[in-house]
Structures are given as structure tokens and as C-alpha cells.
Design a protein around this motif. Structure first.
Motif, PDB file in Angstrom:
ATOM      1  N   GLN A   1     -21.977 -10.907  32.084  1.00  0.00           N
ATOM      2  CA  GLN A   1     -21.701  -9.757  32.328  1.00  0.00           C
ATOM      3  C   GLN A   1     -21.129  -9.017  33.284  1.00  0.00           C
ATOM      4  O   GLN A   1     -22.632  -9.942  34.226  1.00  0.00           O
TER       5      GLN A   1
ATOM      6  N   ALA B   1     -22.450  -1.494  42.128  1.00  0.00           N
ATOM      7  CA  ALA B   1     -20.959  -0.840  42.042  1.00  0.00           C
ATOM      8  C   ALA B   1     -21.472   0.700  42.732  1.00  0.00           C
ATOM      9  O   ALA B   1     -20.158   1.061  43.299  1.00  0.00           O
TER      10      ALA B   1
ATOM     11  N   THR C   1     -26.240 -12.451  43.717  1.00  0.00           N
ATOM     12  CA  THR C   1     -25.231 -12.428  43.061  1.00  0.00           C
ATOM     13  C   THR C   1     -24.199 -13.724  43.957  1.00  0.00           C
ATOM     14  O   THR C   1     -24.646 -14.540  44.536  1.00  0.00           O
TER      15      THR C   1
ATOM     16  N   PHE D   1     -18.863  -8.101  37.227  1.00  0.00           N
ATOM     17  CA  PHE D   1     -18.223  -7.216  37.650  1.00  0.00           C
ATOM     18  C   PHE D   1     -16.702  -7.384  37.942  1.00  0.00           C
ATOM     19  O   PHE D   1     -16.246  -8.746  38.812  1.00  0.00           O
TER      20      PHE D   1
ATOM     21  N   GLU E   1     -17.117  -3.099  34.873  1.00  0.00           N
ATOM     22  CA  GLU E   1     -18.190  -3.983  34.984  1.00  0.00           C
ATOM     23  C   GLU E   1     -17.439  -4.704  33.527  1.00  0.00           C
ATOM     24  O   GLU E   1     -16.594  -3.433  32.551  1.00  0.00           O
TER      25      GLU E   1
ATOM     26  N   TRP F   1     -27.801  -8.002  36.272  1.00  0.00           N
ATOM     27  CA  TRP F   1     -27.560  -6.802  35.643  1.00  0.00           C
ATOM     28  C   TRP F   1     -28.463  -5.698  36.581  1.00  0.00           C
ATOM     29  O   TRP F   1     -28.217  -4.595  35.974  1.00  0.00           O
TER      30      TRP F   1
ATOM     31  N   ASP G   1     -29.215  -4.967  38.505  1.00  0.00           N
ATOM     32  CA  ASP G   1     -28.976  -4.614  39.620  1.00  0.00           C
ATOM     33  C   ASP G   1     -27.470  -4.131  40.048  1.00  0.00           C
ATOM     34  O   ASP G   1     -27.178  -3.893  41.106  1.00  0.00           O
ATOM     35  N   LYS G   2     -26.987  -3.663  38.708  1.00  0.00           N
ATOM     36  CA  LYS G   2     -25.520  -3.031  38.520  1.00  0.00           C
ATOM     37  C   LYS G   2     -25.388  -1.658  39.267  1.00  0.00           C
ATOM     38  O   LYS G   2     -24.544  -1.689  39.518  1.00  0.00           O
ATOM     39  N   ASP G   3     -26.104  -1.128  39.131  1.00  0.00           N
ATOM     40  CA  ASP G   3     -25.892   0.573  39.793  1.00  0.00           C
ATOM     41  C   ASP G   3     -25.969   0.016  41.538  1.00  0.00           C
ATOM     42  O   ASP G   3     -24.975   0.488  41.960  1.00  0.00           O
TER      43      ASP G   3
ATOM     44  N   CYS H   1     -24.056 -11.285  38.596  1.00  0.00           N
ATOM     45  CA  CYS H   1     -25.327 -10.870  39.618  1.00  0.00           C
ATOM     46  C   CYS H   1     -26.692 -10.816  38.506  1.00  0.00           C
ATOM     47  O   CYS H   1     -26.140 -11.055  37.619  1.00  0.00           O
TER      48      CYS H   1
END
Ligand code: ATP
Ligand code: MG
Length: 393
Positions: free
Chosen positions: A3, A61, A39, A5, A75, A54, A56-58, A52
Motif C-alpha cells: 500500500q 494525507a 517514508t 500513496f 491511496e 501505513w 501514519d497514513k492520515d 510509508c
């Protein structure tokens, strides 16, 4: 399956030779904002990708949403180019998308850059569409009127993604050099800074502070505005100029109606000196033609003549309503309308001069002997580097 970005950077694609430079700057700006997170950013075929943790995804974003030079991001699942893995990713994504979008109409969009892939675009789209129809009941394909979309791109790997999130567009901050924004506590100047940053200018800010006529709260407001702008910038400095002596000298030396104009001229002059001393190549103000007495054509001619550098006024042709709309969108409006006085309101004359005569106003300025006061203000200016977790900000 992995997964990550996927980032689209529209305008950069148009910039020919400068493209690599721009891409490097964009990557670097993102990296600075993601400092402290694990990252990896890499680019391939007109796209950037971020690997990264995942969890930490927010946070990632949020950074991507506020970065100039990015058109949008998604994503994304990255898989090998085989149908088993692609189908697994599509099912997983479909379940995820449906958690937030219960609509029944969907479409599949396929881009096949690798022409050696076993299915052509049409075949791949119908196979994935049928897969989703088998997987969930009650759905229908609608190419024009769809509630949600799943995209599949066959490149050096397969990329499968759902919603395209919008970002700020524009150019990466820094590709057009560095500029100094005159930031008051008002509505306009933060918007001016935002618009110039959008065109690639690395904006730092200068505030003219007039204690005790203006309170600590007014300074705090400017810090809060700086912080709000910093959201869109990789780095930023705030210069606080002690302006009280200048303002008092002006009040004592010129007619009331001329106070604001001479005060603005002094701001331009000090800001130019600070800019030259600190490597900034232009000034930015929040002026808008005709908005107040100090922003008529004649007034701008006079005050602007004290700037030793190009002055950008990105709001010059905008109405207040239009400026407010942007201020609300970028999150500066609520701070700007807090009711702390700035020096302009404290010292503002009741009947300001609206159409100053250039030569005679220049003569008045030269006659009051204010240059030593301005130089002292420059030498006593304090500078703060704005960081993510600046105490007191
Ligand atoms: P703003 O909403 O940005 O305060 P304004 O409509 O109130 O603008 P003025 O007060 O006439 O307009 O100021 C014009 C411009 O001069 C501002 O947009 C800003 O760039 C600059 N300026 C005014 N006061 C200050 C200050 N105290 N410190 C820094 N810059 C200032
Ligand atoms: Mg103002």
C-alpha cells in the motif's frame, strides 16, 4: 501487494527543461514536511510515490493535501502485473471504498501504459467490473453517473486505487525564489501570502509591532496566522520589527491625514532593507486597489516607491468578498477576524489623504529625517524560525 500513496503533479509536467528541478523541489518539500516519519519517496513515469508505515497514513494525507505542486493523490495498492493479485487488490479496495461511499453506481477506469499486458484496456475494465458485480449484490456499472470509481493502471507494476483526493495545485514552493510578505493581523495579507506561495514563492513574513499601542494578543494573532500559512510551506521565518518609535515620530512630524501613508512608506522601506539583508528577492502585500485610502493608485504609487525590490500584490484586482472566500478556505479567516487592534487602526486618521501628490509627499517624507529611526528598527528586528512545534506559537 503493497500500500502506498500515488501523487499526481499536473503543472510540472508542462515545464520542459525545468521539470527535473521542479520535481526535485516538490520531493524535497514533501520530505521536509514528513520529517520524523519513516517514508520513502520515489518517482516513476510522471508520478511520485510514497512508501510509508501505513499507521501514519492520515498525517501523510494531511501534508499532501496542503502541498503546492500536487494536483491530487490517492491511496493505492501496488501489485505484480498478474490478474490474481490485481483482482485481490480490486476486491479489497472495493470493500474499503464502500465503507465510506454506499452508492450503488460505479465505474472502472483502466490505463494500460504497458502494452504487453495480457488484456487490453477494454477487456481488463470489463473483467474487473464483472468481478465487483459478482462480489457485491445490488451494484450497477454507470460510466457517466457514478458514485465511486476504481482505477487500475498497468505500468511497470499494477496500481489500483479509489478516490482521487484534491490538493493545492500550483508550483512547488521555492521554484520561484524567496519573498517577504508584509503580514498584518488582517484578512488580506495572509491570503496574499498563500497566493504567492501557490506560484512557487518561498514566503517568509514580517510584522510591524507597535507596543504598547497594540497588545501582545495582536502579536500572538500574527504568530497564529504565520502558523496557519506555514501549513502550506516547507519552511518560514517571522521577522518582528519594533515599529513604535517610527510610528511616534511620524505622528509628531506630519499632518494627521498623512500619517497612514508615511507609515506605509516606512514599512516598505524597512521591509526592503530586511529583504536585502536576508536574501529575499521581492516583497508581497495584501493591497487591493481602492479598498482603503492608502490603496488608491496615487497612494500605492507613493508607498510602493519606497520598495527597493519588486512588490507583488496578488489581491490587487479582487473584491473583499472574493478575498474572504479564499481566507475561509485556507483557514486564516477565523484568526484574522479576532478583534485585536493593529497599528493601522490605532494611528489611523479620521480623514486620510486619498490622492497624495507624489512629489510633495516625497518631499514631506524626506524632510522629517526619519531614516535613522528606520535603521534602528531594522537593527532591533527579531527573527523566529517557525517550526512544527514552536513553543509559544
Ligand atoms: P490586511 O487585511 O492585510 O491588514 P488591510 O485591508 O487592513 O489589509 P492595510 O491595513 O491598509 O490593509 O494594509 C495594507 C497592507 O500593508 C497589508 O495587506 C499588509 O501587507 C501591510 N501591512 C499593514 N499593516 C501591517 C503591519 N502592522 N505589519 C506588516 N504588514 C502590514
Ligand atoms: Mg490591516
Amino acid at each position: 501487494m503493497e500500500q502506498l500513496f500515488l501523487i499526481r503533479y499536473g503543472e510540472l509536467a508542462l515545464k520542459g527543461e525545468n521539470r527535473d528541478l521542479f520535481k526535485k523541489r516538490l520531493k524535497n518539500n514533501i520530505k521536509i514536511k514528513l520529517k520524523g516519519l519513516r517514508t520513502e519517496i520515489y518517482d516513476k513515469l510522471s508520478r511520485l510515490y510514497i512508501r510509508c508505515d501505513w499507521a501514519d497514513k492520515d498525517r501523510i494525507a494531511e501534508v499532501l493535501s496542503n502541498t503546492f505542486g500536487i494536483v491530487g493523490y490517492s491511496e493505492t495498492y501496488k501489485t505484480a502485473k498478474n490478474m490474481d493479485q490485481i483482482e485481490q487488490a480490486v476486491i479489497r479496495l472495493c470493500d474499503k471504498v464502500r465503507e465510506t461511499n454506499p452508492g450503488s453506481r460505479f465505474r472502472i477506469t483502466v490505463k494500460r501504459i504497458d502494452k504487453n499486458f495480457e488484456l487490453n484496456s477494454y477487456q481488463l475494465a470489463s473483467r474487473l467490473g464483472n468481478l465487483i458485480l459478482d462480489h457485491c449484490s445490488g451494484l450497477e456499472v454507470n460510466l457517466n453517473n457514478y458514485d465511486w470509481e476504481i482505477s487500475c493502471e498497468i505500468r511497470e507494476a499494477a496500481y489500483i486505487y479509489g478516490p482521487k483526493m484534491a490538493s493545492q495545485k500550483g508550483l512547488p514552493v521555492g521554484v520561484q525564489g524567496r519573498g517577504l510578505l508584509l503580514l498584518s493581523g488582517g484578512i488580506d495579507s495572509p491570503v496574499a501570502g498563500y497566493l504567492m506561495a501557490k506560484r512557487g514563492l518561498a514566503v517568509s513574513v514580517v510584522y510591524f509591532n507597535t507596543p504598547p499601542f497594540t497588545s501582545d494578543k495582536a502579536l500572538q494573532k500574527v504568530k497564529d496566522l504565520s502558523r496557519a500559512l506555514f501549513k502550506f510551506l516547507p519552511s518560514m521565518r517571522l521577522f518582528v520589527v519594533p515599529f513604535t518609535q517610527t510610528q511616534l515620530k511620524i505622528k509628531e512630524a506630519v499632518k494627521r491625514g498623512e500619517v497612514t501613508l508615511v507609515s506605509r512608506a516606512c514599512m516598505m522601506s524597512i521591509a526592503s532593507l530586511l529583504a536585502v539583508n536576508n536574501g529575499f528577492k521581492c516583497l508581497v502585500t495584501g493591497e487591493s486597489l481602492g479598498q482603503v485610502a492608502s490603496q488608491t493608485l496615487e497612494s500605492i504609487h507613493f508607498t510602493g516607491s519606497f520598495a527597493g525590490l519588486p512588490v507583488f500584490r496578488p489581491l490587487i484586482g479582487l473584491d473583499k468578498e472574493e478575498i474572504i472566500t479564499v481566507a475561509k478556505r485556507i483557514g486564516t479567516y477565523d484568526i484574522s477576524i479576532l478583534p485585536y487592534d493593529d497599528c493601522c487602526t490605532v494611528f489611523a486618521p479620521v480623514h486620510p489623504l486619498i490622492r497624495p501628490e507624489f512629489t510633495s509627499m516625497r518631499g514631506i517624507f524626506d524632510s522629517i529625517g526619519i531614516l535613522p529611526v528606520l535603521n534602528e528598527a531594522v537593527s532591533k528586528t527579531e527573527m523566529v524560525v517557525i517550526k512544527k512545534t514552536e513553543p509559544g506559537f
